[in-house]
Design an enzyme around this catalytic site. Structure first.
Site, PDB file in Angstrom:
ATOM      1  N   ASP A  72       0.880  -1.242   0.096  1.00 41.84           N
ATOM      2  CA  ASP A  72       0.094  -0.077  -0.025  1.00 41.84           C
ATOM      3  C   ASP A  72       0.858   1.239  -0.127  1.00 41.84           C
ATOM      4  OD1 ASP A  72       0.737  -0.611   2.829  1.00 41.84           O
ATOM      5  OD2 ASP A  72      -0.909   0.697   3.466  1.00 41.84           O
ATOM      6  N   GLU A 136      -0.022  -0.763   5.852  1.00 41.68           N
ATOM      7  CA  GLU A 136       0.965  -0.351   6.572  1.00 41.68           C
ATOM      8  C   GLU A 136       1.055   1.334   6.803  1.00 41.68           C
ATOM      9  OE1 GLU A 136       4.963   1.420   8.049  1.00 41.68           O
ATOM     10  OE2 GLU A 136       3.830   1.960   6.036  1.00 41.68           O
TER      11      GLU A 136
END
Length: 381
Positions: A72, A136
């Site tokens: 991500d 994250e």
């Protein structure tokens, strides 16, 4: 002899628009690639977040090396400010551009490529585990924590783990992380009584109380650092009343502080200290003060030893640079992994992460794969 190109894989991942929490096709791509290479893959999705667990080798292997990372990325911001397409992975003068180029699709590509080639060319006496999350950059509630929960339930165990986050400030190889500072935020609200500023005796002004509290917190020396950590810091990040009028004493004042702390403290000990200071100011000014706290991660240290020396030796062999053992910077998912097994971090130069025109020299991607390959070779020897 199998050769997986980490530069092409980085480009393929950048072209997946996986702005957190969207998967964007990145984990689908990696699952297919790893499955074809003989890894047993399991999607560990939770809370709308996509995660991937991949293992090569026997679950009961006597030693298992783990890699951790995320696909991500943060939002691109103003697209018009980019000189290259944010998800184009264009290469100009040996530099690849795109969101996630540094943080950290190149790191994931490097360790996936290293792992695939390693197990196919020189199958080790042991196992490899790759944990890749899509959560994250956001709240990190259902990312690496979900993967670790799955591993606990499934009886999966890493002996050691390397997180591939960018760790080098300016030069490839100059720094690795053997720990991280803790991070927490505290929000305060002082409740007074609104009134006319010409008649302050008829009001109860919350601002002096908040100013006193903020001064006490910010001027207090938390510590002077430890052997592996710098001194802890407390920063006032906002003070606000929401009051546009100059002739009105507001009823409320709100403020927040952020603390980055070393291993002399815990979130609990700092919470208790701040609460004691708030209670004292509340008593002095006869005004209620509320406090809310969020601990993003506790400080941790993986003491210098076999794992850190293994990584440092491999980095120096490939770059000619001896990495500094550091605990600086913000938080990473290593703060979760440290409860599972010893963990360190090493990755690229992170100067452009989260910036417009984020980029990575392609030679560094190949160099990083070589470092990870050497780490695996030396670990399993």
């Amino acid at each position: 002899m199998s050769i997986t190109d980490p530069v092409q894989l980085t480009a393929d991942l950048i072209r997946c628009p996986s702005v957190t929490p969207n998967e964007g096709g990145a984990l689908v791509l990696l699952e297919k690639l790893l499955s074809e290479a003989g890894f047993e893959c399991t999607r560990v999705d939770r809370g709308g977040i996509s995660n991937l667990f991949a293992r090569w080798g026997n679950q009961r292997a006597n030693k298992t090396f783990g890699f951790n990372g995320h696909t991500d990325v943060v939002p691109i911001g103003d697209e018009n400010a980019w000189t290259q397409a944010p998800f184009g992975a264009d290469i100009i003068d040996g530099v690849m551009y795109g969101r996630g180029a540094t943080d950290m699709k190149s790191g994931v590509a490097a360790y996936v490529a290293a792992a695939i080639d390693f197990v196919q060319n020189t199958p080790p006496d042991g196992a490899l585990i790759l944990t890749i999350t899509g959560d994250e950059e956001a709240d990190a509630l259902d990312g690496t924590t979900a993967l670790l929960d799955y591993m606990a339930e499934a009886g999966e165990q890493m002996s050691v783990c390397l997180v591939g986050e960018p760790t080098c400030p300016n030069v490839m190889g100059e720094m690795m992380k053997i720990g991280r500072r803790g991070s927490m935020t505290a929000w305060f609200e002082v409740t007074g009584k609104q009134g006319h500023s010409a008649y302050p005796h008829r009001a109860k002004n919350p601002l002096p109380a908040m100013a006193r509290l903020m001064d006490r917190l910010a001027s207090h020396e938390l510590d002077r650092g430890t052997d592996h950590f710098d001194a802890s810091t407390l920063a006032i990040v906002t003070i606000d009343t929401g009051n546009p009028a100059t002739n009105v004493i507001p009823a409320y004042c709100r403020a927040a502080v952020n603390i980055r702390y070393n291993d002399l403290h815990s979130g609990q000990s700092l919470t208790e200290w701040m609460q004691s200071q708030a209670d004292k100011v509340s008593e002095e000014f006869e005004m209620p003060i509320s406090m809310k706290v969020k601990v993003s991660g506790e400080s941790f240290l993986t003491p210098p030893g076999a794992l850190s020396n293994l990584v440092a030796k491999s980095v120096e062999a490939e770059t000619g640079v001896k990495p500094e053992f550091s605990t600086s910077g913000g938080t990473s998912d290593a703060r979760f992994v440290k409860d599972h097994c010893p963990v360190v971090e090493f990755g690229l130069v992170g100067k452009t992460m989260h910036q417009v025109d984020e980029n990575v020299p392609i030679e560094q991607i190949t160099q990083l794969k070589n470092i990870y390959t050497r780490i695996l070779t030396d670990y399993f020897e």
